[in-house]
Design an enzyme around this catalytic site. Structure first.
Site, PDB file in Angstrom:
ATOM      1  N   GLU A  55      -1.019  -8.914   4.396  1.00 23.08           N
ATOM      2  CA  GLU A  55      -0.756  -9.349   5.771  1.00 23.08           C
ATOM      3  C   GLU A  55      -2.010  -9.773   6.524  1.00 23.08           C
ATOM      4  OE1 GLU A  55      -0.856  -4.727   6.226  1.00 23.08           O
ATOM      5  OE2 GLU A  55      -0.553  -6.226   4.655  1.00 23.08           O
ATOM      6  N   HIS A  77      -3.382  -5.315   0.942  1.00 20.58           N
ATOM      7  CA  HIS A  77      -2.673  -5.687   2.169  1.00 20.58           C
ATOM      8  C   HIS A  77      -2.644  -7.202   2.332  1.00 20.58           C
ATOM      9  CE1 HIS A  77      -2.310  -1.673   4.217  1.00 20.58           C
ATOM     10  NE2 HIS A  77      -3.196  -1.391   3.269  1.00 20.58           N
ATOM     11  N   CYS A 104       0.835  -1.204   0.000  1.00 20.85           N
ATOM     12  CA  CYS A 104       0.000   0.000   0.000  1.00 20.85           C
ATOM     13  C   CYS A 104       0.875   1.263   0.000  1.00 20.85           C
ATOM     14  CB  CYS A 104      -0.998  -0.039   1.156  1.00 20.85           C
ATOM     15  SG  CYS A 104      -2.409   1.079   0.946  1.00 20.85           S
TER      16      CYS A 104
END
Length: 241
Positions: free
Chosen positions: A188, A186, A98
């Site tokens: 994660e 994202h 990002c």
């Protein structure tokens, strides 16, 4: 295409450094918890000196997301950009997520390649089209965790776009020559942690007229984010991708 990360005594690879640009300081730990390797976190804030980093001490560096806008210069922007460039010189693999993805492109090409997304923000579990050569086991379309207002318009010369969406043409890119993987989304977040994060910011959904219950219900069973993180770890190990 990558130099294999040097090994310490006993054949243990050097850790991955996570530069945490997030306003709440939580991104570094979240990403580190998803990596199948040793990692360290260095916090980056406009109020503090930029961390002193020797990129050759790490097998790779990850630049996290942030609520900050890439279109606004921060006190650390110049030093962060020089670190990005140093990693390229020393052939240390980098991943940008990002804000970090935008920062890498700004650092290598200039501010003209980042901007406010003209079609508006992407917020929620949203589809991206995966383009070849995407990470192994990815499908033609994957659902990923999104929350951003800015975007990258061009990738470095020689890089390839790995994913795009209806809102942003550059959702992910790979630069083999410079050892860089960037994702606008994202990776994660798993379904569980991603929904937990969305619940912390219900006002964001209300502001944009998005039904948060529908978003939470749309969390994917497939963990596409883990495939992108694994792709980057292959780069840090010097594996051909």
């Amino acid at each position: 295409m990558y130099v294999k990360a040097s090994e310490e005594g006993g054949g243990v690879l050097k850790p991955v450094l996570i530069l945490d640009y997030s306003v709440d300081g939580l991104s570094g730990g979240t990403i580190g918890g998803r990596l199948a390797c040793a990692s360290e976190v260095a916090r980056v804030t406009p109020a503090d000196p930029f961390p002193e980093v020797d990129p050759t001490g790490y097998s790779g560096i990850i630049h996290t997301g942030s609520a900050l806008s890439i279109t606004v210069d921060q006190s650390f922007t110049g030093q962060a950009s020089r670190l990005v460039q140093a990693c390229v010189r020393f052939r240390v693999p980098q991943m940008g997520i990002c804000y970090g993805h935008q920062l890498i492109c700004l650092s290598l090409m200039g501010p003209q390649v980042v901007r406010k997304a003209p079609l508006g923000p992407e917020i929620g579990w949203l589809p991206v089209e995966i383009l070849p050569p995407g990470p192994p086991d990815t499908l033609e379309s994957e659902i990923v965790w999104q929350s951003h207002y800015d975007e990258v318009t061009h990738v470095p010369s020689g890089a390839v776009v790995l994913a795009r969406s209806a809102v942003s043409e550059v959702q992910a890119f790979l630069d083999r020559g410079r050892g860089i993987l960037g994702t606008q989304f994202h990776p994660e977040f798993s379904a569980m942690t991603g929904n937990a994060q969305f619940l912390l910011d219900k006002s964001l959904f209300a502001k944009h007229g998005i039904n948060i219950d529908s978003v939470l219900a749309s969390a994917p069973e497939r963990d596409a984010g883990a495939l992108f993180l694994g792709y980057f770890l292959r780069m840090t190990r010097g594996e051909t991708i």
